[in-house]
Design a protein around this motif. Structure first.
Motif, PDB file in Angstrom:
ATOM      1  N   VAL A 149       0.857  -1.189   0.000  1.00 31.79           N
ATOM      2  CA  VAL A 149       0.000   0.000   0.000  1.00 31.79           C
ATOM      3  C   VAL A 149       0.892   1.237   0.000  1.00 31.79           C
ATOM      4  O   VAL A 149       1.873   1.317   0.750  1.00 31.79           O
ATOM      5  N   GLU A 150       0.564   2.202  -0.836  1.00 30.15           N
ATOM      6  CA  GLU A 150       1.362   3.426  -0.907  1.00 30.15           C
ATOM      7  C   GLU A 150       1.058   4.339   0.278  1.00 30.15           C
ATOM      8  O   GLU A 150      -0.084   4.413   0.746  1.00 30.15           O
ATOM      9  N   GLU A 151       2.097   5.038   0.720  1.00 31.83           N
ATOM     10  CA  GLU A 151       1.908   5.982   1.804  1.00 31.83           C
ATOM     11  C   GLU A 151       1.264   7.258   1.261  1.00 31.83           C
ATOM     12  O   GLU A 151       1.659   7.768   0.216  1.00 31.83           O
ATOM     13  N   CYS A 152       0.282   7.754   1.975  1.00 35.02           N
ATOM     14  CA  CYS A 152      -0.409   8.986   1.575  1.00 35.02           C
ATOM     15  C   CYS A 152       0.407  10.215   1.968  1.00 35.02           C
ATOM     16  O   CYS A 152       1.259  10.158   2.856  1.00 35.02           O
ATOM     17  N   SER A 153       0.100  11.314   1.327  1.00 38.20           N
ATOM     18  CA  SER A 153       0.732  12.583   1.701  1.00 38.20           C
ATOM     19  C   SER A 153       0.166  13.044   3.042  1.00 38.20           C
ATOM     20  O   SER A 153      -0.889  12.577   3.488  1.00 38.20           O
ATOM     21  N   GLU A 154       0.850  13.978   3.684  1.00 32.29           N
ATOM     22  CA  GLU A 154       0.373  14.503   4.960  1.00 32.29           C
ATOM     23  C   GLU A 154      -0.987  15.167   4.801  1.00 32.29           C
ATOM     24  O   GLU A 154      -1.853  15.057   5.673  1.00 32.29           O
ATOM     25  N   ASP A 155      -1.191  15.858   3.688  1.00 30.45           N
ATOM     26  CA  ASP A 155      -2.490  16.492   3.443  1.00 30.45           C
ATOM     27  C   ASP A 155      -3.601  15.453   3.345  1.00 30.45           C
ATOM     28  O   ASP A 155      -4.690  15.637   3.901  1.00 30.45           O
ATOM     29  N   GLU A 156      -3.311  14.361   2.633  1.00 33.36           N
ATOM     30  CA  GLU A 156      -4.312  13.291   2.501  1.00 33.36           C
ATOM     31  C   GLU A 156      -4.620  12.662   3.857  1.00 33.36           C
ATOM     32  O   GLU A 156      -5.788  12.386   4.184  1.00 33.36           O
ATOM     33  N   LYS A 157      -3.588  12.465   4.660  1.00 35.95           N
ATOM     34  CA  LYS A 157      -3.801  11.904   6.001  1.00 35.95           C
ATOM     35  C   LYS A 157      -4.639  12.848   6.853  1.00 35.95           C
ATOM     36  O   LYS A 157      -5.574  12.419   7.550  1.00 35.95           O
ATOM     37  N   ASN A 158      -4.307  14.113   6.794  1.00 35.74           N
ATOM     38  CA  ASN A 158      -5.059  15.103   7.581  1.00 35.74           C
ATOM     39  C   ASN A 158      -6.528  15.136   7.170  1.00 35.74           C
ATOM     40  O   ASN A 158      -7.429  15.247   8.019  1.00 35.74           O
ATOM     41  N   ASN A 159      -6.794  15.052   5.875  1.00 36.45           N
ATOM     42  CA  ASN A 159      -8.184  15.061   5.385  1.00 36.45           C
ATOM     43  C   ASN A 159      -8.949  13.841   5.878  1.00 36.45           C
ATOM     44  O   ASN A 159     -10.115  13.952   6.270  1.00 36.45           O
ATOM     45  N   THR A 160      -8.298  12.681   5.864  1.00 35.42           N
ATOM     46  CA  THR A 160      -8.962  11.458   6.326  1.00 35.42           C
ATOM     47  C   THR A 160      -9.222  11.526   7.822  1.00 35.42           C
ATOM     48  O   THR A 160     -10.300  11.143   8.302  1.00 35.42           O
ATOM     49  N   MET A 161      -8.258  12.023   8.574  1.00 32.01           N
ATOM     50  CA  MET A 161      -8.429  12.157  10.023  1.00 32.01           C
ATOM     51  C   MET A 161      -9.572  13.114  10.345  1.00 32.01           C
ATOM     52  O   MET A 161     -10.396  12.853  11.228  1.00 32.01           O
ATOM     53  N   GLU A 162      -9.632  14.205   9.609  1.00 32.44           N
ATOM     54  CA  GLU A 162     -10.721  15.168   9.820  1.00 32.44           C
ATOM     55  C   GLU A 162     -12.077  14.539   9.501  1.00 32.44           C
ATOM     56  O   GLU A 162     -13.067  14.757  10.210  1.00 32.44           O
ATOM     57  N   GLN A 163     -12.108  13.724   8.442  1.00 30.32           N
ATOM     58  CA  GLN A 163     -13.351  13.055   8.043  1.00 30.32           C
ATOM     59  C   GLN A 163     -13.915  12.195   9.166  1.00 30.32           C
ATOM     60  O   GLN A 163     -15.138  12.116   9.354  1.00 30.32           O
ATOM     61  N   TYR A 164     -13.019  11.548   9.928  1.00 29.61           N
ATOM     62  CA  TYR A 164     -13.469  10.623  10.979  1.00 29.61           C
ATOM     63  C   TYR A 164     -13.314  11.192  12.387  1.00 29.61           C
ATOM     64  O   TYR A 164     -13.433  10.466  13.371  1.00 29.61           O
ATOM     65  N   GLY A 165     -13.057  12.485  12.485  1.00 27.88           N
ATOM     66  CA  GLY A 165     -13.000  13.120  13.791  1.00 27.88           C
ATOM     67  C   GLY A 165     -11.820  12.697  14.643  1.00 27.88           C
ATOM     68  O   GLY A 165     -11.943  12.547  15.874  1.00 27.88           O
TER      69      GLY A 165
ATOM     70  N   ILE B  83     -15.957   1.273   2.735  1.00 31.23           N
ATOM     71  CA  ILE B  83     -14.965   2.227   2.243  1.00 31.23           C
ATOM     72  C   ILE B  83     -14.420   1.777   0.898  1.00 31.23           C
ATOM     73  O   ILE B  83     -14.105   0.607   0.694  1.00 31.23           O
ATOM     74  N   ASN B  84     -14.327   2.731  -0.018  1.00 28.30           N
ATOM     75  CA  ASN B  84     -13.776   2.447  -1.339  1.00 28.30           C
ATOM     76  C   ASN B  84     -12.252   2.526  -1.343  1.00 28.30           C
ATOM     77  O   ASN B  84     -11.585   1.787  -2.047  1.00 28.30           O
ATOM     78  N   ASN B  85     -11.721   3.447  -0.547  1.00 29.14           N
ATOM     79  CA  ASN B  85     -10.283   3.682  -0.563  1.00 29.14           C
ATOM     80  C   ASN B  85      -9.652   3.169   0.728  1.00 29.14           C
ATOM     81  O   ASN B  85      -9.507   3.902   1.702  1.00 29.14           O
ATOM     82  N   VAL B  86      -9.277   1.904   0.719  1.00 30.31           N
ATOM     83  CA  VAL B  86      -8.659   1.277   1.882  1.00 30.31           C
ATOM     84  C   VAL B  86      -7.345   1.974   2.231  1.00 30.31           C
ATOM     85  O   VAL B  86      -7.002   2.129   3.406  1.00 30.31           O
ATOM     86  N   GLN B  87      -6.629   2.393   1.214  1.00 27.26           N
ATOM     87  CA  GLN B  87      -5.323   3.024   1.400  1.00 27.26           C
ATOM     88  C   GLN B  87      -5.406   4.201   2.367  1.00 27.26           C
ATOM     89  O   GLN B  87      -4.586   4.336   3.275  1.00 27.26           O
ATOM     90  N   ASN B  88      -6.395   5.076   2.184  1.00 29.37           N
ATOM     91  CA  ASN B  88      -6.509   6.270   3.023  1.00 29.37           C
ATOM     92  C   ASN B  88      -6.736   5.918   4.488  1.00 29.37           C
ATOM     93  O   ASN B  88      -6.175   6.557   5.384  1.00 29.37           O
ATOM     94  N   VAL B  89      -7.573   4.912   4.730  1.00 26.91           N
ATOM     95  CA  VAL B  89      -7.879   4.532   6.109  1.00 26.91           C
ATOM     96  C   VAL B  89      -6.684   3.838   6.752  1.00 26.91           C
ATOM     97  O   VAL B  89      -6.338   4.116   7.914  1.00 26.91           O
ATOM     98  N   LEU B  90      -6.034   2.940   6.028  1.00 31.34           N
ATOM     99  CA  LEU B  90      -4.854   2.277   6.579  1.00 31.34           C
ATOM    100  C   LEU B  90      -3.772   3.285   6.968  1.00 31.34           C
ATOM    101  O   LEU B  90      -3.083   3.111   7.978  1.00 31.34           O
ATOM    102  N   ASN B  91      -3.643   4.337   6.178  1.00 25.93           N
ATOM    103  CA  ASN B  91      -2.576   5.313   6.397  1.00 25.93           C
ATOM    104  C   ASN B  91      -2.709   6.118   7.682  1.00 25.93           C
ATOM    105  O   ASN B  91      -1.754   6.778   8.096  1.00 25.93           O
ATOM    106  N   ILE B  92      -3.880   6.089   8.305  1.00 24.94           N
ATOM    107  CA  ILE B  92      -4.025   6.847   9.553  1.00 24.94           C
ATOM    108  C   ILE B  92      -4.083   5.927  10.779  1.00 24.94           C
ATOM    109  O   ILE B  92      -4.276   6.388  11.898  1.00 24.94           O
ATOM    110  N   MET B  93      -3.884   4.626  10.591  1.00 24.14           N
ATOM    111  CA  MET B  93      -3.900   3.679  11.709  1.00 24.14           C
ATOM    112  C   MET B  93      -2.535   3.595  12.371  1.00 24.14           C
ATOM    113  O   MET B  93      -1.503   3.587  11.704  1.00 24.14           O
ATOM    114  N   ASP B  94      -2.546   3.473  13.701  1.00 20.57           N
ATOM    115  CA  ASP B  94      -1.321   3.160  14.438  1.00 20.57           C
ATOM    116  C   ASP B  94      -1.149   1.645  14.549  1.00 20.57           C
ATOM    117  O   ASP B  94      -0.038   1.141  14.423  1.00 20.57           O
TER     118      ASP B  94
END
Length: 379
Positions: free
Chosen positions: A170-186, A256-267
């Motif tokens: 899985v490709e690593e997302c940019s910081e902006d993409e990570k921030n957007n996903t985190m904001e989406q899920y609070g 979720i359609n984009n698994v990559q985005n969600v995986l990228n914000i998991m610890d």
């Protein structure tokens, strides 16, 4: 050129379909010619054809292991295609048809589940053994636990090869993409994010993660639990979260359609399965990003996670044990960083899609004694 005809019964894209897609993307096209028989209208069709592989639609095979009409249909397809090998993914009709046509047969067991007493004892065990060994030149199990299922049903261990699933990194997302996903899920920057990617069915054990989250929250840890997916017990799980006052902790993402985005914000990833689990593709995808996991000691999980290396294995259905290991990863940063690096190393050495494809190719060569019938020289 070795001709291989895969047969799969899935109308949707599940674990078996994803494995097949990974193989199709990476198999050696100079040595193998691969086609796939799928149910008419299967969601796999466009995905397979996108990868430049031909599909053949067949009636009467959708979500069925055996159907008398399907045997006749598949027999006709096999006669037309003249493959060296018929590789079936849980499809008994395909194995019967291939046997009638005199083709080499490979059967992959993609699932792990409790074995019925009907085939693990007495006459039923003997019949199951005889039928499966007669209808398979080679059997692939995608986890040691899947092999155990097969041997419990009487099949000789010598007949079975364990080939663990592989996935694309899985490709690593940019910081902006990570921030957007985190904001989406609070999710805030100081939240420790635990994710579970599994169908919401009772045997996937989501409730044990909810109980573990309750324990961790009561100790003052700032966590977020992402539950990605849908299923029959979604409503029950949401009610459980409400009853425990965890609405600010547990987030239901839905499909979720984009698994990559969600995986990228998991610890870390969690897997609490207790009823069916082979080699979890989600765990492998997470490992490619360096995400450690806390998993139950069931099915194929111990074949993916090495205790203290790329994650922890907790006692089945034991939310306290699960919480203990998650707490270790929250509090011990040095241990976390070690596991993150080991997750990547283990993935790259064992679980890539390229390794998986190469292992399947070896089975094909071996079952033909090193070469396909179409490679025989004229004398």
């Amino acid at each position: 050129m070795i001709k291989v005809l895969n047969i799969i019964s899935d109308s949707n894209i599940g674990g078996a379909g994803k494995c097949l897609l990974n193989f199709i993307k990476y198999y050696n096209r100079d040595e193998f010619e691969v086609k796939v028989v799928v149910p008419a209208g299967s969601l796999l069709i466009p995905e397979i054809e996108k990868l430049g592989c031909e599909t053949i639609s067949a009636d009467c095979i959708a979500e069925k292991s055996f159907d008398k009409r399907a045997v006749r249909i598949l027999q006709s397809i096999i006669k037309d295609e003249k493959p060296d090998i018929v590789h079936t993914h849980g499809n008994l009709s395909g194995r019967v048809a291939a046997k009638i046509c005199g083709r080499k047969i490979i059967y992959t067991r993609h699932s792990v589940f409790p074995v019925s007493p009907k085939i693990s004892k007495g006459l039923g065990k003997f019949i199951n053994k005889t039928m499966n060994e007669f209808l398979s030149d080679d059997i692939i199990a995608v986890a040691e636990a899947a092999k155990d299922n097969l041997t419990e049903g009487g099949i000789s261990p010598n007949k079975i090869k364990v080939i663990l699933n592989g996935v694309e990194a899985v490709e690593e997302c940019s910081e902006d993409e990570k921030n957007n996903t985190m904001e989406q899920y609070g999710i805030s920057r100081d939240d420790f994010v635990i994710g579970i990617m599994a169908r919401m069915e009772p045997y996937k054990g989501h409730k044990y993660l909810i109980e573990a989250a309750e324990i961790l929250k009561s100790k003052g840890y700032k966590i977020k639990v992402l539950m990605a997916g849908t299923g029959s017990c979604e409503g029950e799980l949401k009610s459980m979260v409400m009853e425990k006052g965890l609405q600010d902790t547990v987030v239901f993402t839905g499909f979720i359609n984009n698994v990559q985005n969600v995986l990228n914000i998991m610890d870390i990833q969690a897997n609490a399965s207790y009823g069916t689990e082979a080699t979890s593709l989600a765990l492998l995808e997470g490992m490619s990003l360096g995400i450690p996991a806390v998993v139950s000691d069931y099915g194929g999980n111990p074949g993916v996670i090495s205790q203290g290396e790329n994650g922890y294995i907790f006692k089945l259905k034991d939310s306290k044990d699960m919480a203990k290991y998650i707490e270790t990863l929250i509090t011990d940063r040095e241990k976390y960083e070690y596991m993150s690096e080991r997750a990547k190393e283990i993935f790259n050495g064992k679980f890539t899609a390229q390794i998986y494809a190469a292992n399947i190719e070896d089975v094909y060569r071996n079952v033909l004694g090193g070469k396909g019938s179409h490679d025989k020289k004229e004398v």
